[in-house]
Design a protein around this motif. Structure first.
Motif, short mmCIF file in Angstrom:
data_model
loop_
_atom_site.label_atom_id
_atom_site.label_comp_id
_atom_site.label_asym_id
_atom_site.label_seq_id
_atom_site.Cartn_x
_atom_site.Cartn_y
_atom_site.Cartn_z
N GLY A 147 0.76 -1.24 0.00
CA GLY A 147 0.00 0.00 0.00
C GLY A 147 0.79 1.30 0.00
N PHE A 148 2.10 1.22 -0.19
CA PHE A 148 2.93 2.43 -0.24
C PHE A 148 2.91 3.01 -1.65
CE2 PHE A 148 4.35 0.56 3.61
CZ PHE A 148 4.89 1.57 4.38
N VAL A 149 2.97 4.35 -1.72
CA VAL A 149 3.06 5.03 -3.01
C VAL A 149 4.24 6.00 -2.96
CG1 VAL A 149 0.61 4.81 -3.58
CG2 VAL A 149 1.40 6.81 -2.32
N GLN A 150 4.87 6.19 -4.10
CA GLN A 150 6.00 7.11 -4.18
C GLN A 150 5.51 8.55 -4.07
OE1 GLN A 150 8.51 6.77 -7.65
NE2 GLN A 150 9.60 8.64 -7.14
N PHE A 151 6.21 9.37 -3.26
CA PHE A 151 5.86 10.78 -3.16
C PHE A 151 7.03 11.71 -3.45
CE2 PHE A 151 7.33 9.80 1.11
CZ PHE A 151 7.96 10.96 1.55
N ASP A 152 8.24 11.16 -3.56
CA ASP A 152 9.40 12.00 -3.82
C ASP A 152 10.59 11.08 -4.09
OD1 ASP A 152 10.96 14.27 -4.08
OD2 ASP A 152 10.59 15.04 -2.07
N THR A 153 11.77 11.68 -4.24
CA THR A 153 13.02 10.92 -4.32
C THR A 153 14.04 11.62 -3.43
OG1 THR A 153 13.87 12.18 -6.20
CG2 THR A 153 12.66 10.16 -6.71
N HIS A 154 15.08 10.92 -3.06
CA HIS A 154 16.21 11.55 -2.39
C HIS A 154 17.48 10.79 -2.75
CE1 HIS A 154 16.03 9.08 1.66
NE2 HIS A 154 16.19 8.33 0.63
N ILE A 155 18.60 11.39 -2.45
CA ILE A 155 19.90 10.78 -2.76
C ILE A 155 20.40 10.03 -1.54
CG2 ILE A 155 22.32 11.24 -3.38
CD1 ILE A 155 20.28 11.68 -5.67
N PHE A 156 20.84 8.80 -1.78
CA PHE A 156 21.46 7.96 -0.77
C PHE A 156 22.90 7.76 -1.20
CE2 PHE A 156 22.80 3.73 0.64
CZ PHE A 156 22.51 3.78 1.99
N LYS A 157 23.83 8.08 -0.30
CA LYS A 157 25.25 7.91 -0.63
C LYS A 157 25.77 6.58 -0.11
CE LYS A 157 28.36 10.88 -0.91
NZ LYS A 157 29.11 11.61 -1.91
N LEU A 158 26.27 5.79 -1.05
CA LEU A 158 26.93 4.54 -0.71
C LEU A 158 28.39 4.73 -1.08
CD1 LEU A 158 26.37 1.58 0.30
CD2 LEU A 158 26.61 0.94 -2.09
N GLY A 159 29.20 5.03 -0.06
CA GLY A 159 30.59 5.39 -0.34
C GLY A 159 30.61 6.67 -1.14
N ASN A 160 31.22 6.63 -2.34
CA ASN A 160 31.26 7.83 -3.18
C ASN A 160 30.20 7.79 -4.29
OD1 ASN A 160 32.28 6.03 -5.01
ND2 ASN A 160 34.33 6.92 -5.11
N ASP A 161 29.30 6.84 -4.22
CA ASP A 161 28.27 6.68 -5.25
C ASP A 161 26.94 7.28 -4.76
OD1 ASP A 161 26.95 5.89 -7.56
OD2 ASP A 161 26.62 3.84 -6.86
#
Length: 173
Positions: A147-161
């Motif tokens: 039942g979840f819906v997307q409402f935005d995005t954000h940046i997740f840093k994995l090391g330098n990526d």
């Protein structure tokens, strides 16, 4: 599968949490990220001191999925200032639901999610939210199914990526 138990983790469980956290994150993401970025993330995010502090935070909740005395997955929830993004004070963040690969498809994640729903009801959250990597198709499907819906995005840093996470929410009634 024998009886699965969902138990609240305490500071005494820090090494169990560290072990299942590193295992499940590696199983989920090692094949699509550099070894260097994975090593850095696992060392920092699952450091004993960091986990102990998170376990001691009254605004965070950890639960272990235990099968035959073996930890096979875990859940991390955040409220108030412990949320990783500034959301409403009456929101509940599902920061992590991770299950050991050998237990995928065996309803462990669903049992952990049911615990999140129970906590949301207990604290009278108006909604639950989370961030999930756009390329983690299995998890995106799981949350959409619940039942979840997307409402935005954000940046997740994995090391330098820098990776894009879908931010998803479920309004509770």
């Amino acid at each position: 599968m024998n009886t699965l138990r969902i138990t609240k983790a305490t500071t005494d469980d820090v090494l169990k949490l560290q072990s299942i956290g590193r295992q499940t994150f590696s199983e989920t993401f090692a094949n699509v990220n550099s070894e260097e970025n994975m090593k850095k993330y696992l060392e920092e995010s699952f450091a004993t001191e960091k986990l102990a502090a998170e376990l001691s935070n009254p605004s965070s909740y950890f639960y272990l999925a235990v099968l035959d005395e073996k930890v096979v997955g875990y859940l991390k929830l955040n409220t108030a200032e412990a949320q990783t993004e500034k959301e409403n004070s009456d929101a509940l963040e599902i920061e992590r639901i991770y299950v050991a690969k050998e237990f995928h498809g065996k309803k462990v994640a669903q049992a952990l999610y049911a615990k999140a729903e129970e906590i949301a009801e207990e604290i009278k959250a108006s909604y639950m939210w989370l961030g999930v990597w756009e390329k983690n198709f299995r998890a995106v499907h799981f949350y959409t199914k619940n039942g979840f819906v997307q409402f935005d995005t954000h940046i997740f840093k994995l090391g330098n990526d820098e990776q894009t996470d879908f931010m998803m929410k479920k309004i509770l009634t």
